[in-house]
Design a protein around this motif. Structure first.
Motif, PDB file in Angstrom:
ATOM      1  N   ASP A  11       0.827  -1.209   0.000  1.00  0.00           N
ATOM      2  CA  ASP A  11       0.000   0.000   0.000  1.00  0.00           C
ATOM      3  C   ASP A  11       0.863   1.263   0.000  1.00  0.00           C
ATOM      4  O   ASP A  11       0.570   2.225  -0.707  1.00  0.00           O
ATOM      5  CB  ASP A  11      -0.909   0.040   1.245  1.00  0.00           C
ATOM      6  N   LEU A  12       1.908   1.246   0.824  1.00  0.00           N
ATOM      7  CA  LEU A  12       2.814   2.401   0.909  1.00  0.00           C
ATOM      8  C   LEU A  12       3.465   2.686  -0.447  1.00  0.00           C
ATOM      9  O   LEU A  12       3.483   3.823  -0.908  1.00  0.00           O
ATOM     10  CB  LEU A  12       3.924   2.137   1.925  1.00  0.00           C
ATOM     11  N   PHE A  13       3.976   1.625  -1.084  1.00  0.00           N
ATOM     12  CA  PHE A  13       4.632   1.805  -2.378  1.00  0.00           C
ATOM     13  C   PHE A  13       3.632   2.336  -3.404  1.00  0.00           C
ATOM     14  O   PHE A  13       3.948   3.233  -4.183  1.00  0.00           O
ATOM     15  CB  PHE A  13       5.247   0.480  -2.864  1.00  0.00           C
ATOM     16  N   ALA A  14       2.422   1.786  -3.392  1.00  0.00           N
ATOM     17  CA  ALA A  14       1.400   2.223  -4.360  1.00  0.00           C
ATOM     18  C   ALA A  14       1.044   3.691  -4.120  1.00  0.00           C
ATOM     19  O   ALA A  14       0.945   4.489  -5.058  1.00  0.00           O
ATOM     20  CB  ALA A  14       0.157   1.343  -4.243  1.00  0.00           C
ATOM     21  N   THR A  86      15.715  10.501  -5.013  1.00  0.00           N
ATOM     22  CA  THR A  86      16.937  10.410  -4.204  1.00  0.00           C
ATOM     23  C   THR A  86      16.855   9.136  -3.350  1.00  0.00           C
ATOM     24  O   THR A  86      15.789   8.546  -3.206  1.00  0.00           O
ATOM     25  CB  THR A  86      17.118  11.653  -3.297  1.00  0.00           C
ATOM     26  N   PRO A  87      18.006   8.707  -2.792  1.00  0.00           N
ATOM     27  CA  PRO A  87      18.019   7.439  -2.031  1.00  0.00           C
ATOM     28  C   PRO A  87      17.159   7.471  -0.765  1.00  0.00           C
ATOM     29  O   PRO A  87      16.735   8.536  -0.310  1.00  0.00           O
ATOM     30  CB  PRO A  87      19.498   7.270  -1.670  1.00  0.00           C
ATOM     31  N   SER A  88      16.964   6.268  -0.217  1.00  0.00           N
ATOM     32  CA  SER A  88      16.148   6.094   0.980  1.00  0.00           C
ATOM     33  C   SER A  88      16.958   6.392   2.234  1.00  0.00           C
ATOM     34  O   SER A  88      17.253   5.501   3.022  1.00  0.00           O
ATOM     35  CB  SER A  88      15.618   4.659   0.992  1.00  0.00           C
ATOM     36  N   ARG A  89      17.338   7.657   2.385  1.00  0.00           N
ATOM     37  CA  ARG A  89      17.981   8.083   3.633  1.00  0.00           C
ATOM     38  C   ARG A  89      17.640   9.562   3.861  1.00  0.00           C
ATOM     39  O   ARG A  89      17.356  10.294   2.916  1.00  0.00           O
ATOM     40  CB  ARG A  89      19.486   7.835   3.589  1.00  0.00           C
ATOM     41  N   ILE A 108      10.781   6.137   1.790  1.00  0.00           N
ATOM     42  CA  ILE A 108      10.601   5.249   0.638  1.00  0.00           C
ATOM     43  C   ILE A 108      11.214   5.930  -0.580  1.00  0.00           C
ATOM     44  O   ILE A 108      10.795   7.024  -0.964  1.00  0.00           O
ATOM     45  CB  ILE A 108       9.097   4.997   0.396  1.00  0.00           C
ATOM     46  N   SER A 109      12.215   5.282  -1.165  1.00  0.00           N
ATOM     47  CA  SER A 109      12.841   5.850  -2.358  1.00  0.00           C
ATOM     48  C   SER A 109      12.225   5.250  -3.608  1.00  0.00           C
ATOM     49  O   SER A 109      12.075   4.035  -3.736  1.00  0.00           O
ATOM     50  CB  SER A 109      14.341   5.571  -2.370  1.00  0.00           C
ATOM     51  N   LEU A 110      11.872   6.135  -4.551  1.00  0.00           N
ATOM     52  CA  LEU A 110      11.321   5.701  -5.838  1.00  0.00           C
ATOM     53  C   LEU A 110      12.298   6.017  -6.968  1.00  0.00           C
ATOM     54  O   LEU A 110      11.905   6.184  -8.111  1.00  0.00           O
ATOM     55  CB  LEU A 110       9.971   6.387  -6.085  1.00  0.00           C
ATOM     56  N   PRO A 116      11.030  -0.040  -5.417  1.00  0.00           N
ATOM     57  CA  PRO A 116      11.150   0.952  -4.346  1.00  0.00           C
ATOM     58  C   PRO A 116      11.968   0.396  -3.182  1.00  0.00           C
ATOM     59  O   PRO A 116      12.004  -0.824  -2.969  1.00  0.00           O
ATOM     60  CB  PRO A 116       9.700   1.193  -3.901  1.00  0.00           C
ATOM     61  N   VAL A 117      12.625   1.291  -2.456  1.00  0.00           N
ATOM     62  CA  VAL A 117      13.424   0.898  -1.295  1.00  0.00           C
ATOM     63  C   VAL A 117      12.855   1.608  -0.073  1.00  0.00           C
ATOM     64  O   VAL A 117      12.589   2.809  -0.116  1.00  0.00           O
ATOM     65  CB  VAL A 117      14.905   1.306  -1.489  1.00  0.00           C
ATOM     66  N   ILE A 118      12.650   0.839   0.998  1.00  0.00           N
ATOM     67  CA  ILE A 118      12.115   1.428   2.231  1.00  0.00           C
ATOM     68  C   ILE A 118      13.100   1.197   3.370  1.00  0.00           C
ATOM     69  O   ILE A 118      13.631   0.088   3.528  1.00  0.00           O
ATOM     70  CB  ILE A 118      10.710   0.848   2.557  1.00  0.00           C
ATOM     71  N   ASN A 119      13.380   2.253   4.125  1.00  0.00           N
ATOM     72  CA  ASN A 119      14.234   2.153   5.307  1.00  0.00           C
ATOM     73  C   ASN A 119      13.626   2.970   6.431  1.00  0.00           C
ATOM     74  O   ASN A 119      12.890   3.930   6.189  1.00  0.00           O
ATOM     75  CB  ASN A 119      15.634   2.695   5.013  1.00  0.00           C
ATOM     76  N   SER A 120      13.966   2.580   7.656  1.00  0.00           N
ATOM     77  CA  SER A 120      13.495   3.311   8.830  1.00  0.00           C
ATOM     78  C   SER A 120      14.698   3.864   9.588  1.00  0.00           C
ATOM     79  O   SER A 120      15.726   3.191   9.703  1.00  0.00           O
ATOM     80  CB  SER A 120      12.700   2.361   9.725  1.00  0.00           C
TER      81      SER A 120
END
Ligand SMILES: [Zn+2]
Length: 136
Positions: A11-14, A86-89, A108-110, A116-120
């Motif tokens: 859902d987040l990516f969408a 830009t990257p997921s940071r 979330i980087s697109l 997609p890349v997700i980081n916390s």
């Protein structure tokens, strides 16, 4: 550590893809047990900046989300926003604006829309540390 359900990630990516070319944003709610955060509810909020480089959450929507989180006996765990190119940071601005060391800052980087890349991150004293993100 922060735990997401697989459907939440989808859902987040969408949601973030639909928000392109602009950044998307929202709040994460759930439970915290022994320092482990489990996301059970995501609030998708409007980026009133309508910008590909920064975001501001709609204050009224934010207020409504917080009130629902309290009513559901959940906790505010963190927030998320997307980086369209830009990257997921966290950016310098993300770090500067991070106001609560207890919150998780999920990015979330697109950059690669199909992957997609997700980081916390935990951000305190102007330092961002990556946190373990688990998908169940
Ligand atoms: Zn950012």
């Amino acid at each position: 550590m922060i735990i997401f359900k697989e459907e939440h990630i989808k859902d987040l990516f969408a949601y973030c893809r639909n928000g392109l070319p602009n950044e998307s944003c929202g709040l994460l709610a759930g439970t915290i047990t022994d320092g482990v955060k489990t996301v059970t509810q995501i609030y998708y909020l409007k980026n009133i900046d309508e910008s590909p480089e920064h975001f501001s959450m709609d204050v009224k929507e934010q207020f409504q989300a917080i009130s629902q989180i309290r009513k559901s006996n959940l906790e505010l765990i963190g927030n998320f926003h997307s980086h369209p190119s830009t990257p997921s940071r966290p950016s310098k601005e993300d770090i500067r604006l991070a106001f609560d060391p207890k919150l998780s800052y999920v990015i979330i980087s697109l950059q690669d829309k199909d992957n997609p890349v997700i980081n916390s991150f935990n951000i305190k004293e102007k330092t961002a540390d990556i946190d373990q993100l688990v998908v169940e």
